[in-house]
Design a protein around this motif. Structure first.
Motif, short mmCIF file in Angstrom:
data_model
loop_
_atom_site.label_atom_id
_atom_site.label_comp_id
_atom_site.label_asym_id
_atom_site.label_seq_id
_atom_site.Cartn_x
_atom_site.Cartn_y
_atom_site.Cartn_z
N LEU A 65 12.34 -0.21 1.32
CA LEU A 65 13.32 0.87 1.36
C LEU A 65 13.89 1.10 -0.03
O LEU A 65 14.23 0.14 -0.75
CB LEU A 65 14.44 0.54 2.34
N LYS A 66 14.02 2.36 -0.43
CA LYS A 66 14.38 2.68 -1.81
C LYS A 66 15.86 3.04 -2.00
O LYS A 66 16.32 3.16 -3.14
CB LYS A 66 13.52 3.83 -2.33
N LEU B 177 9.01 7.49 6.27
CA LEU B 177 10.16 7.73 7.15
C LEU B 177 10.29 9.22 7.50
O LEU B 177 9.86 10.07 6.75
CB LEU B 177 11.45 7.27 6.45
N PRO B 178 10.94 9.52 8.63
CA PRO B 178 11.25 10.91 8.94
C PRO B 178 12.32 11.43 7.96
O PRO B 178 12.93 10.64 7.24
CB PRO B 178 11.77 10.84 10.38
N LEU C 42 5.67 -0.10 6.68
CA LEU C 42 5.96 0.72 5.50
C LEU C 42 5.34 0.09 4.24
O LEU C 42 4.75 0.79 3.39
CB LEU C 42 7.47 0.87 5.32
N THR C 43 5.45 -1.22 4.11
CA THR C 43 4.90 -1.92 2.95
C THR C 43 3.39 -1.75 2.88
O THR C 43 2.81 -1.59 1.78
CB THR C 43 5.26 -3.42 3.01
N LYS C 44 2.73 -1.78 4.04
CA LYS C 44 1.27 -1.68 4.09
C LYS C 44 0.77 -0.23 4.08
O LYS C 44 -0.44 0.01 4.07
CB LYS C 44 0.75 -2.38 5.35
N GLY C 45 1.71 0.74 4.10
CA GLY C 45 1.31 2.14 4.13
C GLY C 45 0.87 2.62 5.49
O GLY C 45 0.20 3.66 5.61
N MET C 46 1.23 1.87 6.54
CA MET C 46 0.88 2.27 7.91
C MET C 46 1.92 3.26 8.44
O MET C 46 3.09 3.22 8.04
CB MET C 46 0.85 1.03 8.82
#
Length: 341
Positions: A198-199, A276-277, A232-236
């Motif tokens: 998360l950024k 994320l949405p 999210l980390t894996k780009g899934m």
């Protein structure tokens, strides 16, 4: 003359003593309360005389004038604070006036559950008769002041129980809820796992809202958050139903269909979009925000509802498909998406 003065000297202390005894008894006598609880309001501009007159009209004291005199003899002056005050059987006039002085007003709970939407919150506030309604709807100009954190209102208010006095405005409740969320989000983000994908705090808020909507058993929040952060980390893709349902809005009829999963026009369709949405989908609580900042560190990437409010977690697609067959394709008659009350 000496005899007169002597008589006065004898009678006056008796009269003063009698007056003192009468006044003390009057203000310390239980009020004539017939109901278990009674509420009386001190309005703006009310003085002691008006409040005593109101008590007399309600039959709580025999005479406003006599009560005022008794208070004067006893040397009591009261600074009334505006609000509603609760009277209980056995209360005395002096106890009631003490509450007026301290401002011990009746407080009403305003409970915003975790996981509801901002629209739900507005509708709920509008339904409360002790709230003064100043908002005309979700597009009211007064709501623009809450858009400095993000260009959307969803998720920006902390679901909690807030205590208010009669006549407080809907905006004052929103102010408290908004401030509470910004403080909570800032505090939790500062202790976030440095390895999080998360950024920003707003991204944490968005994911927390998804976790909130997916969670049936509170202690699963960190596990569910762990699945999403690893994906999210894996780009899934997140592939979570609540985001699609939120994007459908009023078009959702309670059934999620394949056409919804393939809908390219729904910006909340996490079966198709990556990451994320665009906004939160609900108002997440503190526990959900904490969960996404400090999720579990196992290797699960999937979960499926078991039908009792809890989930079965798995690390591989094969194991996940077996769980789907076990819990979804062969549902029990008492299947439920949330725990039994």
């Amino acid at each position: 003359m000496k005899r007169i003065l002597f008589c006065i000297g004898l009678v006056l202390p008796i009269l003063l003593g009698a007056a003192w005894h009468w006044s003390s008894t009057s203000i310390n006598r239980p009020l004539s309360i017939t109901e278990p609880t009674t509420v009386i309001e001190a309005k703006a501009g009310d003085g002691l005389i008006k409040v005593l007159a109101r008590l007399e009209r309600l039959g709580l004291i025999p005479s406003a004038r006599a009560s005022r005199l008794a208070l004067r003899i006893q040397g009591h002056s009261v600074n009334l604070k505006v609000g509603e005050y609760e009277l209980q059987q056995g209360d005395t006039l002096l106890e009631l006036l003490g509450r007026f002085e301290r401002g011990d007003v009746v407080l009403y709970p305003v409970t915003i559950p975790e996981g509801v939407t901002f629209d739900w919150m507005l509708t709920y506030l509008k339904s409360l008769d002790f709230i003064r309604h100043t908002l005309t709807g979700p597009d009211d100009a007064q709501l623009k002041s809450y858009r400095f954190a993000a260009d959307y209102l969803e998720g920006q208010f902390l679901p909690e129980t807030y205590f208010v006095t009669r006549g407080e405005t809907d905006v004052s409740v929103l102010d408290r809820s908004f401030t509470a969320m910004q403080q909570t989000l800032s505090a939790v983000w500062s202790s976030c796992d440095p390895k999080t994908p998360l950024k920003s705090p707003q991204e944490a808020l968005i994911l927390a809202s998804i976790v909130e909507r997916e969670t049936g058993v509170p202690n699963e929040r960190p596990q569910i958050a762990g699945v999403f952060t690893r994906r999210l980390t894996k780009g899934m893709r997140l592939q979570t139903d609540p985001t699609i349902i939120y994007g459908l809005g009023d078009n959702y009829d309670g059934n999620l269909r394949r056409v919804h999963l393939n809908d390219t026009k729904n910006p909340y369709n996490t079966y198709l979009i990556k990451g994320l949405p665009p906004t939160p989908i609900a108002l997440p609580g503190t526990a959900a925000i904490s969960a996404v900042c400090n999720p579990t560190t196992d290797d699960s990437l999937y979960f499926v509802a078991k039908g009792d409010g809890s989930h079965a977690f798995s690390a591989t697609l094969g194991e996940h498909n077996r769980n789907v067959r076990r819990y979804q394709l062969n549902r029990r008659s008492n299947y439920r998406s949330s725990p039994a009350p």
